[in-house]
Scaffold this motif. Structure first.
Motif, short mmCIF file in Angstrom:
data_model
loop_
_atom_site.label_atom_id
_atom_site.label_comp_id
_atom_site.label_asym_id
_atom_site.label_seq_id
_atom_site.Cartn_x
_atom_site.Cartn_y
_atom_site.Cartn_z
N TYR A 33 49.88 11.53 76.29
CA TYR A 33 50.76 10.42 76.64
C TYR A 33 52.03 10.55 75.82
O TYR A 33 51.99 10.92 74.64
CB TYR A 33 50.09 9.08 76.33
N ASP A 35 55.97 8.43 75.50
CA ASP A 35 56.92 7.44 75.99
C ASP A 35 58.27 7.55 75.29
O ASP A 35 59.09 6.64 75.35
CB ASP A 35 56.37 6.02 75.87
N LYS A 109 57.67 7.04 80.79
CA LYS A 109 56.35 7.25 80.19
C LYS A 109 55.61 8.31 81.01
O LYS A 109 55.69 8.30 82.24
CB LYS A 109 55.53 5.96 80.18
#
Length: 117
Positions: A33, A35, A109
């Protein structure tokens, strides 16, 4: 009781998310992940997938502090594969009874997963 637990556990791996009215399963593998300010990468992460009441939407609960993806709509392709509605070359989610592949970007994101069950 132990036999029942083992039987239920082993059956869940055979469940097909494309054909079940209710589905819940854990996929294990690499997840990430990013962002822009937070970056998480795990080679041994997991994603818990559940089919929600609408019948075409799924939730994805990631391990290791990766934010969840909820209410993602899918359509069936072929006999046993689900593909995210609106998939493109740079944003897609594919799921079947054995594999989960995610490359999903929205609002700066990005989530990825390459997992097996």
């Amino acid at each position: 009781m132990l036999f029942s637990f083992i039987a239920l556990s082993s059956c869940s791996r055979d469940d097909d998310p494309a054909d079940n009215d209710f589905f819940a399963g854990t996929y294990n593998g690499s997840i990430s992940y990013n962002d822009g300010s937070t970056s998480i990468t795990k080679d041994n992460g997991s994603v818990f997938v559940t089919k929600i009441a609408s019948g075409t939407k799924y939730n994805f609960r990631f391990s290791d502090g990766v934010p969840d993806l909820n209410g993602v709509q899918f359509e069936k392709q072929g006999d046993n594969t689900l593909v995210m509605v609106g998939s493109t070359a740079t944003s897609y989610i594919r799921i079947d009874n054995a594999n989960l592949k995610i490359l999903y970007s929205v609002d700066g994101k990005t989530w990825t997963a390459n997992c097996n069950r």
